[in-house]
Every structure is written in structure tokens, then in C-alpha cells.
Design an enzyme around this catalytic site. Structure first.
Site, short mmCIF file in Angstrom:
data_model
loop_
_atom_site.label_atom_id
_atom_site.label_comp_id
_atom_site.label_asym_id
_atom_site.label_seq_id
_atom_site.Cartn_x
_atom_site.Cartn_y
_atom_site.Cartn_z
CB SER A 1 -1.03 4.39 -8.32
OG SER A 1 -1.35 3.80 -7.09
CG ASP B 1 4.71 -0.57 -6.19
OD1 ASP B 1 4.58 0.07 -5.36
OD2 ASP B 1 4.07 -0.53 -7.13
CG HIS C 1 3.64 3.32 -6.20
ND1 HIS C 1 2.93 2.24 -6.64
CD2 HIS C 1 2.70 4.20 -5.99
CE1 HIS C 1 1.79 2.54 -6.81
NE2 HIS C 1 1.39 3.81 -6.81
#
Length: 811
Positions: free
Chosen positions: A671, A744, A778
Site C-alpha cells: 500500500s 482492490d 487490498h
């Protein structure tokens, strides 16, 4: 990757004049056995204690789902992900088994009659703790179950009727019935997609500014709207212990509901149109209604409008009532807050927000309870003459806690804590709570003494403690503190003196377990649980917390893992995997503080870098990457230069320790850590390779703010350009592996971020590999995806880091 994405990718490449390599599909691969075995290690049960701590629930969770499970149909609408077959969240993974363990005797009892192939969630004890309710997700819906705690027998109360697509789904009443949110029995069949659209999709703005962060899975057409309305359609029902059902109130798009502490009223949020294509369901308009316990509407407390137009900045908020809740210490009194600054944090005001209350039967006028100079952060209730009001302000990283007298609102609040919430060395901790007669959490205190637990940050790492905090004198007295070589923290207080409590105790090679501690009787602590070490193969690895300085004098730290038997200075330096996640600070002094503890148990999650200690690497984990901007300067004004200085200091230190080989250091992150990795490879040649998972690389695609950046692209275009690795793709000469979940769901990290960044890298001749994981969001969930991710990372590290010196420079 779907056909639409492939076509877009090819068109984008052609428009740029870039040669586009064909996509290839590969089968799922697995990493070396030593890594796979760690992934497949059994999970440790989670624990939930009874009110007085006499017993606990051991909740055994399911292992990672298969990719077939993740591939089941999923609706992505209004910022939600729904399993249309169950009217519940998709990708949920519940508890498989429940056991009861007695705290003092150690006796363990298996709950009988649990559902087969259970996927249990929403566990809740009745107020008298005679019953335990839970939900179970089945193939065609979600059912309600109950356990009789007198004989530990579970039984099914309802068919699969619950609606758990949004908000809460059940709560106990004082008389041991269960109020649930069910699918509206009259909602009918799921809307069918039109064969052809009725017309174009149109959005229009009339001049009012509506800045919005970059959300995923928004509504995009009238059919999406119909699906959202269909799956939100709910009916409250009262379920008896005999399985009887009674509808309560009208059906509607019920967002959430909350029973008053005395059970006489229900606070219900009902979503209404118009919906939005710009923001998720949490910001759709809704009515806040008060119902009697039998479902008759008593009052519409507020009509909350569509929340599309909000000032910029993390200290901005909405106008009108928000944070509407029941007081925990009273039978039926509501409280809420209203901003006085138009929701704009840039407006300077002394009385920025006002907290109001309204008591049953809700026919009078709202009463002012207190006001704040910062944003309202909640109230911790205790008794009618004592509560703690919390305020926070992101821009200054500041929090204020004050004692208020709810019975006398005219009495001035008394500030007891005013601090930077980033300052872990001077953190007094958070109050402990206990349940009152209404089953609500209230402050655990003895007169003016609050019981507090703190992480206990120090230059030697975290040493958690239990203390009392005197709300009159502001004096803090530490009753107990964790001692080396353990990391131990208090999780439940068992007496009114703070002398008997339950802790979780762990060390580097000791699995966290629960202990019963009594400091007054001076008896040896009693081990309550005996969870086994799940990672036997890495018990002998070395772990150390290291401290070092950045070139500007800022103190930094990291945790280093090395293989069992490795001796610095004697053995040859190792290849290194450095893993990090940047963080912004408004104070250099606070940024320098040591975070974490070398005595924490070495637990591996799906995304951990520690796996590679089994492959002969040194791991530099939790590598501090502070970005500091003091005064009127923003941290991101110095992002690149400070990021590079952090990396240089970390590399210099691990090399000076005799642990790392300077020429064989890889860097990675997930991330914002992926964003960090790409930036380091754009602006330095410090690393042999990089691994970037699920990142964002072009900040112009998140123009209304990102991470802790409050300014918009139009306010600080140079910051957005300079912080975007996409802008400097032509400078990347270091091999980089990009991995991204195709589904995601995180704000800003659309899969297109990796797709376009990879195109830019390829167009400039970089060495790069892009891996899209089907059906993953994610964070990655499927067993096959996790193992394949570790395979990709291991292959990349072996080729470009460990064996860097063997690479043919002509290739």
C-alpha cells in the site's frame, strides 16, 4: 484480468506509442516448502472474556479460503461488497468452533450442536450472560443461533433471514429477546439488468464545491441504484428464544439500529434517496428516527442530507447533527454533536462544536451539554456527575480529554489531558471499562481514580503498564508494568483495587498466552491458556531492536531478524529484505521515538517479510521512515529527501553491524509502503531490487488528498507531481516487482495504478514484472493467492537480490 481491462491496456499502450507485451496467464505457484509450511501453520484462537472474567470464549477461526470461494458472485455497489446469495458481506470468514474455558480451574468445555461447516459471526452475550447469540452464514443466507450457557447447547432460532449487508445485525433486549435486522420478507426478486440502457448516465453540478477522496465500488447507473435499494431493504424483527418472530416497525433501507439502554426505544437510521455516484453509502442521505420498542415512530430526530459537499482537509466534517448515540449511563437519553464552523476546519473558532442531549419522551428541546475547541472525539460515560469528553485535531496531532458534569452542564469542563497523540513516550494510556446494569461500557473508576492501560513507550521500546490516573490532581500512579524479556499487557481488571487482572504475555519465542496475575497476594501468576507455538521452524532465529541516526540527527529504529546461528562479523554479510511504511509527523522529537518492542512474539501474517529469514536473508522490519514537517510546513514538502535519508541511514546501520551486504539489499512494502518503494527506486540506486504490493503511483489520480496529505492537487501541484513515482518512471533502473489485487477496494489504490505504472516503466526500458491476483482486494485472502504472492516475491529476491552478483550485466 477481464477483457475490458485488456482492451484498455492495449489501447493505452498504442496511444503512447509503447510496445505492449501480451498478457500471459499462469497457474498458481507455491514458494519453497519452508515458507509454505509457515503459511499453513494453524491459527491461534481469539479470546473473549465474560463480564467478571470467570470464563472466556475460545474462538477458533477458519483457515484461508480457497480461490474458488473468492470467485463466488459478488456485488460491488455504493462502496460495499455484497454476497448476493446471502444478503451479507462477501469475503467474510467466520469462526468455525467455540469453546468455553474457565479462568481459574482451566476446565475447557466444547459448545455442542454448532452448525456444520460453521461460519460464525456477530457473537453477543445476553445482559445476564445466560445466553450467547451468533449468526451463521450459510450457502443461501444468514441464520440466527443461540447457546444456552447453562448446558452449553447451541440451537438454530431462525432460517437464513438476516440482512447483514450494512451496519449492525442484532442486539439483545433486557428481557432476553433478540432484535435483528432481517431481509424484508416482501422485497421480492432481485432486479434484472436491463437488456439495454434507457438512456445516458448524467451527473450535474451547480457550482457548489464537492471535493471527494477517490472511492472504489461506487454506484454508476440506475441498475446499480436498484440493486442497492433491493439489498438494503430490511425489516426489524424481535426473535424469541423459542424461535418466534415478530415484525417491529416499518421496513426500509435500514442503515443501523440501536436499542436504548433500558430497552424502551430504538434509534433507527433509514437511508433515503437521492443516492450518489460520487460518495459511498455511508454518506447517502438518511433519517434518524426514534421508535418505541414495538416499532411506532416517536420522532424524526434529524434528516441528514447527502454528504457530497464538504470542505477539504481531514479536520473538515459535516454540518448538522452527527455521532448520534444513547448515553451509556442513563435509561434513554440521546446525545450528539453539531459543528459551529460550517464543518470547515480552516475557520478559527473557540466554540467549534456543541454537544447536545435530548431525554425521553423526546418532546422537549435539545439541551447543551458541552462544547469543544477541537473536533468532537466521543464521550466516555460513567455516572451522572462524571464523564470524559474527548476532542481531537488532526492538523496539530492534538487530543484533549476533559471531565464534565452531565448533571450540571453549566459547570466548566476540567481538562485532564492535553497532548500530541503521536507522543508515545508521554502517553498516559486509555481508560478501562466495565459493564453497567444496562450492559453498556462505562468507565472503570474508583472515585477520582481512573484505571488506565498504556503501551508504555520508552527509548528501550514499549513496556505496557496498568495505572491509576487521578482526575483531580492529574497524578498517575503505575500499579504494574511489563518486564523484560517479555511483552505483557493487561486486558481485563478483576477487582476494584487494580491488584488482580488478566494479562497477555509473550516474548520473541513464546506464543502469547493469557495469565492471571495478583499483585496483592504475592502469589505466582497462573497461566490460563496454553496455546502452542505455531512456527516451530523459526523459534531459533535472532531478533533485535536497533537504533541509529539519520544524517540530520533524527533518531530512527528498526527490528532486525537473522537466521538461527548467524554471527555478525564472523559470518559473511547476508542479503537483506527491508520492509517499511512511511509515516508523517509534525514534530522531529516525536518522530524520533522508538516504536515497538523486541520482545513481541514473532508472528507471521500473509504479508509478512519474515518468511525470508528461512531462506538465508536478514530482515529489516518496521524500518522507521518518518517524514517530518514542523510548524506551518507540511511533512510532504520534504517527502523525497527525508525518505532517501531514512533509507541511507538504515542501510548504513545494517552494514555497519556486519549483518547486511550493501550490494544485496531489497526494499518492499504494501500500500503506502509500495508507494515508498517505487519512490526509493526512482530517486536512488541504493537497492538491488524492489517489491511493491497494491500501491498507488500517480497522485494526480487521487487529487483531493491521499494518506495524510490534506491539500488538493490544485493547491499543491508540485507536491503531487514530485511524490508520484509515475512522474519519474524514466529514472528507474532497479528491478521492481508489482503485485496488485484485481479487485482492490481501498480508496485510491485502484488496480489501474499498477497497470499504468507498469506501462510507464516498460516504455522506458525498466526491468519490471506486474502480477494481478484475480478476485483479491487490498489485502490478499485466498490460500492460492497468498502462496503465489510469496512465490513471486521469493523468485524476484533470489534472482535480483541474493544472486545479484551472478546476473549477466549484458542482459
Amino acid at each position: 484480468m477481464n477483457l475490458k481491462r485488456k482492451i484498455n491496456y492495449l489501447l493505452f499502450g498504442l496511444l503512447l506509442g509503447i510496445s505492449v507485451q501480451a498478457f500471459s496467464q499462469t497457474t498458481y505457484q507455491t514458494p519453497p516448502k519452508a515458507i509454505a509450511d509457515l503459511v499453513n501453520a494453524p491459527s491461534t484462537p481469539s479470546v473473549s472474556f465474560s463480564k467478571n472474567g470467570d470464563w472466556m470464549m475460545l474462538l477458533e477461526r477458519a483457515d484461508n479460503p480457497s480461490i474458488e470461494e473468492l470467485a463466488q458472485p459478488e456485488l460491488r455497489i455504493a462502496g460495499m461488497r455484497i454476497n448476493p446469495a446471502t444478503s451479507g458481506p462477501s469475503r467474510s470468514r467466520g469462526v468455525e468452533n467455540i469453546k468455553i474455558k474457565m479462568t481459574r480451574s482451566g476446565e475447557e468445555i466444547q459448545i455442542k450442536g454448532l452448525p456444520e461447516k460453521a461460519s460464525i459471526g456477530g457473537l453477543a452475550l445476553s445482559r445476564d450472560e445466560k445466553y450467547l447469540a451468533f449468526t451463521n452464514t450459510e450457502a443461501n443466507g444468514i441464520s440466527l443461533w443461540v447457546v444456552d450457557m447453562s448446558n452449553f447447547e447451541a440451537k438454530k432460532l431462525t432460517d437464513a433471514i438476516l440482512n447483514d449487508v450494512y451496519g449492525n445485525v442484532m442486539t439483545w433486549t433486557p428481557d432476553n429477546q433478540i432484535l435483528v435486522k432481517a431481509v424484508n420478507p416482501s422485497r421480492g426478486s432481485i432486479p434484472k439488468a436491463p437488456a439495454a440502457p434507457a438512456g445516458p448516465v448524467v451527473q450535474e453540478t451547480t457550482g457548489n464545491a464537492a471535493p471527494s477522496r477517490t472511492y472504489q465500488d461506487l454506484l454508476s447507473n440506475p441498475y446499480d441504484e436498484a440493486l442497492f435499494a433491493y439489498f438494503m431493504d430490511s425489516q426489524l424483527m424481535l426473535i424469541g428464544l423459542d424461535g418466534s418472530k415478530k415484525a417491529v416497525g416499518n421496513s426500509g433501507m435500514i442503515k443501523s439500529f440501536d436499542l436504548s439502554p433500558d430497552g424502551s426505544y430504538i434509534l433507527v437510521d433509514v437511508i433515503r434517496k437521492p443516492f450518489s455516484y460520487l460518495v459511498p453509502a455511508s454518506r447517502f442521505p438518511y433519517d434518524v428516527e426514534i421508535w418505541s420498542k414495538d416499532g411506532k415512530k416517536v420522532k424524526t430526530l434529524a434528516e441528514i442530507p447527502l454528504d457530497e459537499e464538504r470542505p477539504t482537509g481531514f479536520d473538515a466534517t459535516v454540518t448538522g447533527p452527527r455521532s448520534i448515540n444513547w448515553r451509556a449511563d442513563k435509561p434513554a437519553i440521546l446525545y450528539w454533536v453539531e459543528a459551529q464552523d460550517g464543518g470547515d476546519g480552516k475557520v478559527k473558532m473557540e466554540e467549534r462544536e456543541i454537544v447536545y442531549t435530548l431525554a425521553a419522551p423526546f418532546t422537549g428541546q435539545k439541551q447543551k451539554l458541552a462544547s469543544t475547541s477541537l473536533r468532537f472525539g466521543g464521550i466516555a460515560w460513567s455516572t451522572d456527575d462524571f464523564a470524559i469528553l474527548n476532542e481531537r485535531w488532526f492538523g496539530a496531532r492534538r487530543e484533549i480529554r476533559s471531565v464534565i458534569n452531565p448533571s450540571n452542564p453549566s459547570q466548566a469542563k476540567r481538562v485532564i489531558i492535553d497532548r500530541s497523540y503521536d507522543d508515545i513516550y508521554n502517553d498516559p494510556g486509555d481508560p478501562m471499562y466495565t459493564e453497567n446494569q444496562y450492559g453498556r461500557n462505562v468507565l472503570l473508576r474508583k472515585g477520582d481514580l481512573l484505571f488506565m492501560t498504556s503501551e508504555g513507550g520508552s527509548p528501550e521500546g514499549s513496556m505496557p503498564f496498568l495505572s491509576t490516573f487521578n482526575a483531580k490532581t492529574k497524578e498517575q500512579k503505575i500499579l504494574w508494568r511489563s518486564q523484560a524479556p517479555y511483552y505483557e499487557r493487561v486486558v481485563k481488571l478483576l477487582d476494584e483495587e487494580g491488584s488482580e487482572f488478566i494479562t497477555v504475555k509473550e516474548s520473541t519465542d513464546i506464543q502469547p498466552n493469557y495469565w492471571l496475575v495478583n499483585t496483592k497476594k504475592r502469589i505466582a501468576p497462573l497461566q490460563v491458556t496454553n496455546f502452542e507455538h505455531p512456527f516451530e521452524s523459526i523459534k531459533g532465529i535472532n531478533k533485535q531492536l536497533v537504533k541509529y541516526k539519520r544524517k540530520d540527527g533524527l533518531d530512527l529504529s528498526a527490528v532486525i531478524y537473522t537466521p538461527e546461528g548467524f554471527t555478525p562479523g564472523k559470518d559473511a554479510p547476508l542479503p537483506v529484505l527491508m520492509w517499511a511504511y512511511p509515516r508523517e509527523y509534525k514534530s522531529a522529537e516525536i518522530a524520533s521515538q522508538v516504536r515497538g518492542s523486541k520482545y513481541r512474539f514473532t508472528r507471521l501474517s500473509w504479508g509478512s517479510p519474515i518468511y525470508w529469514v528461512t531462506q538465508g536473508y536478514a530482515i529489516m522490519d518496521q524500518t522507521e521512515m518518518p517524514i517530518v514537517g514542523e510548524g506551518d510546513k507540511e511533512p510532504n514538502d520534504y517527502f523525497i529527501e527525508q525518505l532517501v535519508a531514512n533509507a541511507e541511514a538504515a542501510i548504513d546501520h545494517i552494514v555497519e553491524l556486519g549483518i547486511g551486504d550493501r550490494n544485496r539489499i531489497g526494499v518492499g512494502g504494501h500500500s503506502y509502503g509500495a508507494f515508498m518503494t517505487a519512490n526509493l527506486l526512482s530517486h536512488t540506486d541504493l537497492f538491488a531490487a524492489g517489491i511493491a504490493r497494491s500501491g498507488a503511483y500517480n497522485r494526480t489520480l487521487t487529487p483531493f488528498g491521499f494518506q495524510y496529505e490534506q491539500r488538493t492537487y490544485w493547491q499543491a501541484p508540485e507536491v503531487y507531481f514530485n511524490m508520484s513515482p509515475f512522474s519519474f518512471a524514466h529514472k528507474v533502473k532497479t528491478p521492481i516487482l508489482l503485485i496488485h489485487g484485481e479487485a482492490d477496494n481501498n480508496s485510491g489504490t485502484f488496480p489501474i495504478q499498477s497497470e499504468r505504472y507498469y506501462n510507464a516503466l516498460k516504455g522506458h526500458g525498466a526491468t519490471a514484472r506486474l502480477v494481478f491476483l484475480p478476485h483479491e482486494s487490498h489485502g490478499y485472502a485466498a490460500q492460492e493467492s497468498i502462496l503465489h504472492t510469496l512465490y513471486e516475491m521469493n523468485t524476484w529476491l533470489e534472482k535480483y537480490v541474493k544472486n545479484k552478483n551472478k546476473i549477466d550485466p549484458s542482459r
